[in-house]
Design an enzyme around this catalytic site. Structure first.
Site, PDB file in Angstrom:
ATOM      1  N   GLY A  47      43.511 -62.227 -32.359  1.00 14.88           N
ATOM      2  CA  GLY A  47      43.452 -63.331 -31.407  1.00 14.88           C
ATOM      3  C   GLY A  47      44.157 -62.869 -30.154  1.00 14.88           C
ATOM      4  O   GLY A  47      43.781 -61.863 -29.564  1.00 14.88           O
ATOM      5  N   SER A  49      48.118 -61.991 -29.080  1.00 17.91           N
ATOM      6  CA  SER A  49      49.461 -61.915 -29.658  1.00 17.91           C
ATOM      7  C   SER A  49      50.465 -62.789 -28.915  1.00 17.91           C
ATOM      8  O   SER A  49      51.359 -63.378 -29.538  1.00 17.91           O
ATOM      9  CB  SER A  49      49.927 -60.462 -29.704  1.00 17.91           C
ATOM     10  OG  SER A  49      49.844 -59.868 -28.438  1.00 17.91           O
ATOM     11  N   CYS A  78      44.786 -56.482 -35.704  1.00 15.83           N
ATOM     12  CA  CYS A  78      44.704 -56.594 -34.243  1.00 15.83           C
ATOM     13  C   CYS A  78      45.919 -57.337 -33.655  1.00 15.83           C
ATOM     14  O   CYS A  78      47.014 -56.820 -33.737  1.00 15.83           O
ATOM     15  CB  CYS A  78      43.369 -57.212 -33.857  1.00 15.83           C
ATOM     16  SG  CYS A  78      42.787 -56.562 -32.286  1.00 15.83           S
ATOM     17  N   ARG A 104      49.483 -52.378 -26.675  1.00 19.41           N
ATOM     18  CA  ARG A 104      48.498 -53.484 -26.554  1.00 19.41           C
ATOM     19  C   ARG A 104      47.332 -53.046 -25.703  1.00 19.41           C
ATOM     20  O   ARG A 104      47.515 -52.381 -24.689  1.00 19.41           O
ATOM     21  CB  ARG A 104      49.136 -54.694 -25.863  1.00 19.41           C
ATOM     22  CG  ARG A 104      49.926 -55.569 -26.764  1.00 19.41           C
ATOM     23  CD  ARG A 104      50.397 -56.789 -25.990  1.00 19.41           C
ATOM     24  NE  ARG A 104      49.329 -57.773 -25.825  1.00 19.41           N
ATOM     25  CZ  ARG A 104      49.388 -58.783 -24.958  1.00 19.41           C
ATOM     26  NH1 ARG A 104      50.427 -58.930 -24.173  1.00 19.41           N
ATOM     27  NH2 ARG A 104      48.388 -59.630 -24.899  1.00 19.41           N
ATOM     28  N   ARG A 123      39.566 -55.248 -27.610  1.00 15.22           N
ATOM     29  CA  ARG A 123      40.877 -55.241 -26.928  1.00 15.22           C
ATOM     30  C   ARG A 123      41.965 -54.849 -27.937  1.00 15.22           C
ATOM     31  O   ARG A 123      43.027 -55.478 -28.032  1.00 15.22           O
ATOM     32  CB  ARG A 123      41.184 -56.613 -26.308  1.00 15.22           C
ATOM     33  CG  ARG A 123      40.170 -57.012 -25.247  1.00 15.22           C
ATOM     34  CD  ARG A 123      40.455 -58.377 -24.677  1.00 15.22           C
ATOM     35  NE  ARG A 123      41.775 -58.411 -24.076  1.00 15.22           N
ATOM     36  CZ  ARG A 123      42.703 -59.321 -24.357  1.00 15.22           C
ATOM     37  NH1 ARG A 123      42.470 -60.285 -25.210  1.00 15.22           N
ATOM     38  NH2 ARG A 123      43.851 -59.278 -23.760  1.00 15.22           N
ATOM     39  N   HIS A 157      38.835 -55.298 -36.618  1.00 17.11           N
ATOM     40  CA  HIS A 157      38.574 -56.636 -37.168  1.00 17.11           C
ATOM     41  C   HIS A 157      37.687 -56.545 -38.407  1.00 17.11           C
ATOM     42  O   HIS A 157      36.463 -56.607 -38.287  1.00 17.11           O
ATOM     43  CB  HIS A 157      37.857 -57.497 -36.126  1.00 17.11           C
ATOM     44  CG  HIS A 157      38.743 -57.950 -35.019  1.00 17.11           C
ATOM     45  ND1 HIS A 157      39.297 -59.209 -34.962  1.00 17.11           N
ATOM     46  CD2 HIS A 157      39.185 -57.294 -33.937  1.00 17.11           C
ATOM     47  CE1 HIS A 157      40.038 -59.318 -33.890  1.00 17.11           C
ATOM     48  NE2 HIS A 157      39.987 -58.171 -33.242  1.00 17.11           N
ATOM     49  N   GLU A 159      36.971 -58.680 -40.515  1.00 18.48           N
ATOM     50  CA  GLU A 159      36.206 -59.922 -40.731  1.00 18.48           C
ATOM     51  C   GLU A 159      34.866 -59.892 -40.002  1.00 18.48           C
ATOM     52  O   GLU A 159      33.923 -60.556 -40.413  1.00 18.48           O
ATOM     53  CB  GLU A 159      37.034 -61.147 -40.313  1.00 18.48           C
ATOM     54  CG  GLU A 159      37.158 -61.426 -38.818  1.00 18.48           C
ATOM     55  CD  GLU A 159      38.156 -60.526 -38.093  1.00 18.48           C
ATOM     56  OE1 GLU A 159      38.601 -59.514 -38.672  1.00 18.48           O
ATOM     57  OE2 GLU A 159      38.461 -60.829 -36.925  1.00 18.48           O
TER      58      GLU A 159
HETATM   59  N1  GLN Z   1      44.687 -57.585 -27.065  1.00 20.04           N
HETATM   60  C1  GLN Z   1      45.039 -58.704 -27.885  1.00 20.04           C
HETATM   61  C2  GLN Z   1      46.541 -58.945 -27.852  1.00 20.04           C
HETATM   62  O1  GLN Z   1      47.249 -58.284 -27.201  1.00 20.04           O
HETATM   63  C3  GLN Z   1      44.593 -58.494 -29.302  1.00 20.04           C
HETATM   64  C4  GLN Z   1      43.094 -58.523 -29.355  1.00 20.04           C
HETATM   65  C5  GLN Z   1      42.550 -58.956 -30.662  1.00 20.04           C
HETATM   66  O2  GLN Z   1      43.238 -59.456 -31.554  1.00 20.04           O
HETATM   67  N2  GLN Z   1      41.262 -58.796 -30.770  1.00 20.04           N
HETATM   68  O3  GLN Z   1      47.000 -59.837 -28.511  1.00 20.04           O
END
Ligand code: GLN
Length: 175
Positions: A47, A49, A78, A104, A123, A157, A159
């Site tokens: 999601g 962070s 992630c 990140r 990401r 991910h 999922e």
């Molecule tokens: N880049 C997001 C973060 O820094 C993480 C991305 C993700 O969970 N798909 O939280």
């Protein structure tokens, strides 16, 4: 009942639920500390962070901490991996539940998202220090799936590709 909890504060926790269904692992959403009481494992989804850190209140955080200390299995993916890491760059609060350093968005922006051998990177964080953990899988030559005790961390991910093997690896031996 051997339930796996899915932290359901933010992010795509429902999709983790679908993947757990596919793996035939019973699960329930975890929003407050007492939700975790019935659980024998925990997924900390991706999601954002920073948002996840804001939503994780102290009681739930310390309950998760105890859960991990007592050796219960956790799968952090992630953004979940970012908050679970020891060190984050650029500097951001994290819990040190897994002994890694991460950067990140180390795999680039949303537009740089990719799937490599069934591993979806969005990401995604880059693991820049994996010396303290066991590396179970690499993508493009870099650690993508790591383990420390009963805590499994994925930069990708599982999922999204319904890769049930990651869930079986995380929870199979415990349920
Ligand atoms: N880049 C997001 C973060 O820094 C993480 C991305 C993700 O969970 N798909 O939280």
């Amino acid at each position: 009942m051997n339930l796996v909890g899915v932290l359901a504060l933010q992010g795509d926790w429902r999709t983790h639920g679908e993947a757990l269904d596919a793996a035939r692992i019973p699960w329930k959403p975890v929003r407050v500390a007492r939700d975790l009481e019935a659980c024998r494992g925990l997924v900390i989804p991706g999601g954002e962070s920073t948002t996840l850190l804001r939503l994780l209140e102290p009681t739930l955080t310390s309950t998760i901490e105890r859960f991990i200390e007592t050796g219960q299995p956790v799968l952090a993916t992630c953004a979940g991996l970012i908050i679970a890491a020891r060190d984050v760059s650029p500097v951001q609060r994290s819990f040190g539940w897994i002994n890694i350093g991460v950067r990140r968005n180390g795999w680039g922006r949303h537009l740089d998202s990719f799937v490599d051998r069934n591993r979806a990177f969005i990401r995604a964080p880059r693991i820049v220090d994996a010396a303290g953990v066991e590396v179970l899988d690499t993508v493009r030559g870099e650690p993508a799936l790591v383990r420390q005790g009963a805590v499994l961390g994925a930069t990708f991910h599982p999922e999204l590709t319904q890769d049930v093997s990651v869930y079986q690896l995380a929870f199979g031996a415990f349920l």
